[in-house]
Motif scaffolding. Structure first.
Motif, mmCIF file in Angstrom:
data_model
loop_
_atom_site.group_PDB
_atom_site.id
_atom_site.type_symbol
_atom_site.label_atom_id
_atom_site.label_comp_id
_atom_site.label_asym_id
_atom_site.label_seq_id
_atom_site.Cartn_x
_atom_site.Cartn_y
_atom_site.Cartn_z
ATOM 1 N N ILE A 7 3.634 -4.782 11.581
ATOM 2 C CA ILE A 7 3.752 -3.402 11.096
ATOM 3 C C ILE A 7 4.489 -2.535 12.103
ATOM 4 O O ILE A 7 5.360 -1.741 11.755
ATOM 5 N N LEU A 8 4.152 -2.681 13.370
ATOM 6 C CA LEU A 8 4.755 -1.847 14.403
ATOM 7 C C LEU A 8 6.187 -2.274 14.739
ATOM 8 O O LEU A 8 6.864 -1.608 15.518
ATOM 9 N N ILE B 153 0.477 6.056 13.257
ATOM 10 C CA ILE B 153 1.281 5.071 13.975
ATOM 11 C C ILE B 153 0.863 4.979 15.436
ATOM 12 O O ILE B 153 0.694 3.902 16.000
ATOM 13 N N GLU B 154 0.660 6.153 16.022
ATOM 14 C CA GLU B 154 0.244 6.171 17.422
ATOM 15 C C GLU B 154 -1.090 5.448 17.587
ATOM 16 O O GLU B 154 -1.276 4.669 18.516
ATOM 17 N N LYS C 4 0.692 -1.270 0.000
ATOM 18 C CA LYS C 4 0.000 0.000 0.000
ATOM 19 C C LYS C 4 0.722 1.324 0.000
ATOM 20 O O LYS C 4 1.849 1.438 -0.378
ATOM 21 N N LYS C 5 0.013 2.275 0.506
ATOM 22 C CA LYS C 5 0.236 3.692 0.313
ATOM 23 C C LYS C 5 1.629 4.208 0.685
ATOM 24 O O LYS C 5 2.366 3.608 1.435
ATOM 25 N N TYR C 6 1.894 5.349 0.164
ATOM 26 C CA TYR C 6 3.204 5.932 0.287
ATOM 27 C C TYR C 6 3.328 6.858 1.490
ATOM 28 O O TYR C 6 4.348 6.929 2.123
ATOM 29 N N PHE D 111 1.259 8.644 4.989
ATOM 30 C CA PHE D 111 0.097 8.646 5.888
ATOM 31 C C PHE D 111 0.413 9.568 7.054
ATOM 32 O O PHE D 111 1.568 9.900 7.307
ATOM 33 N N PRO D 112 -0.625 10.000 7.766
ATOM 34 C CA PRO D 112 -0.437 10.945 8.867
ATOM 35 C C PRO D 112 0.483 10.379 9.935
ATOM 36 O O PRO D 112 0.505 9.179 10.194
ATOM 37 N N LYS D 113 1.209 11.264 10.564
ATOM 38 C CA LYS D 113 2.112 10.841 11.643
ATOM 39 C C LYS D 113 1.344 10.212 12.798
ATOM 40 O O LYS D 113 1.829 9.338 13.497
ATOM 41 N N SER E 286 -0.959 1.726 17.509
ATOM 42 C CA SER E 286 -0.550 1.228 18.811
ATOM 43 C C SER E 286 -1.754 1.091 19.751
ATOM 44 O O SER E 286 -1.867 0.121 20.503
ATOM 45 N N TYR E 287 -2.650 2.055 19.671
ATOM 46 C CA TYR E 287 -3.876 1.950 20.473
ATOM 47 C C TYR E 287 -4.724 0.773 20.021
ATOM 48 O O TYR E 287 -5.285 0.026 20.825
ATOM 49 N N PHE F 273 -1.975 0.273 5.123
ATOM 50 C CA PHE F 273 -1.049 -0.856 5.209
ATOM 51 C C PHE F 273 -1.546 -2.134 4.555
ATOM 52 O O PHE F 273 -0.780 -3.052 4.327
ATOM 53 N N LEU G 258 11.563 10.851 20.187
ATOM 54 C CA LEU G 258 10.244 11.266 20.669
ATOM 55 C C LEU G 258 10.406 11.753 22.097
ATOM 56 O O LEU G 258 11.163 11.181 22.872
#
Lengths: 220, 220
Positions: B80-81, B14-15, B5-7, B9-11, B18-19, B58, B193
């Motif tokens: 993925i994570l 990822i967070e 998939k996509k190239y 995505f919003p930051k 995780s949720y 993804f 972070l």
DNA sequence: CGGCGTATGTTAAAATTTTCACATGGGTGA
DNA sequence: TCACCCATGTGAAAATTTTAACATACGCCG
């Protein structure tokens, strides 16, 4: 020169104001009394235009051609952020995180006073951490009411967090900082921010495995 | 059904992944083996369309009309994570925060292994926290290199944070979780972070003083 | 085996947030 | 006092992110 202004602004602005505040404190401590948005941004990795825009939501604090008076802007930000008063806070959970928060002196320095810590563990009750007493969890309702506590830090296991939050809100708390790794459901007039420690590490793990600007293209 | 998939995505995606991961773990533990984006969103206060969109970056993980297979989606998210492996982490600073992190068992459960804790305090060196040894800060470079450590948690005072970060990066660390209340400046191929505890409380103080949907209109 | 209910994946629109660009006004020095 | 420099404050454009809407596909039931 005066406070006033806009109706809406990004949610992230408040967080940045907090960063500005801290950076300005540092400058002030080092005897610097004027700073430009460019210089401040350099310190914080934030674009100068972002800083000017953020501040513009609340007023005109700078002088054209000159920049910002550090002490003056500090005073204004202190006011805007609501740091020109003392806040009484309770911590729920005297485990490792709760204890670390009680020992975190930056809170006190900013006017956040840890009035008490609540826990169920008989062995901990009666002791104190960094000057704040550990009290029985069952007393929390009375304590919050009698001391007009408005803010709380939740540092209990995920499974207990919702019940604790409900109890706190019922007692009158209207702002919660939640360390439990779970989404707490609350009435919308209660402010709740979560600090999610695992999530941050997981995000790092992701970034180390891949890179956001690379194509995601692994097939199963 | 497959990853790809996509190239871009919003930051924030990822967070949220995780949720999702954590919520799915909970569902799995309770014996639930299928969930819709609607139901998952309800648990997390996130719109179902947001969840579907996030996942769509993804791959196609769901079945139309049916929802998502909990175990399957967990496995995919884990991949993925980057949680399908062990990560070795060092903590710098054996103070209250560093100790709390070392004691935070959720890290270990997720595959983040605290290889060592570094500090300058003679009284602490030689002891251990939750099974991880406290070593002299001066040994950090060798340790990181020899053990091929990639991730680090910085839990030192603000004034020391930049120097620590530089040393870590020089030794080979490429991801940092920073608890020091300061903006650390790093090479852009290092991921950093920050968890800013004071800032969160300050944001709460702001929200308690005013409300974002009210006009900001106090004159000086 | 075909229609129906359901929840996905996706495309397009809306909302939010950041960045750009520059006119504006304060200070300084001649 | 005037001209020049500089950095602000801002309005408009660009970029990002979220939300809505719906066509599509899956499985079940009769």
């Amino acid at each position: 020169m005066a406070r006033r202004k806009k109706y809406k602004f990004p949610k992230t602005t408040i967080e940045r104001l907090s960063y500005y505040f801290r950076a300005l404190e540092d400058l002030s401590k080092r005897g610097i009394d004027t700073v430009s948005s460019e210089a401040l941004g350099g310190k914080l990795n934030i674009k100068s235009s972002q800083i000017r825009k953020d501040l513009s939501y609340f007023g005109d604090f700078g002088k054209r051609g000159m920049g910002y008076d550090v002490k003056y802007l500090l005073k204004e930000l202190k006011y805007i952020l609501g740091l020109d008063r003392e806040w009484s806070v309770v911590i729920v959970g005297a485990g490792h995180i709760g204890a670390a928060m009680a020992n975190y002196d930056s809170f006190r320095k900013r006017g956040f006073n840890i009035a008490a810590i609540f826990d169920n563990d008989e062995k901990k009750i009666g002791k104190e951490i960094n000057g704040s007493p550990i009290l029985p969890y069952d007393n929390i309702d009375d304590f919050v009411k009698q001391n007009k506590i408005e803010m709380a830090i939740i540092a209990v296991p995920a499974a207990a967090a919702q019940a604790v939050a409900d109890k706190l809100v019922e007692s009158g708390v209207t702002a919660i900082l939640n360390f439990a790794p779970v989404a707490v459901q609350l009435d919308e007039n209660v402010r709740c921010l979560s600090v999610d420690l695992t999530t941050k590490l997981e995000a790092l793990a992701y970034y180390m495995s891949y890179s956001q600007d690379k194509l995601w293209k692994i097939y199963s």
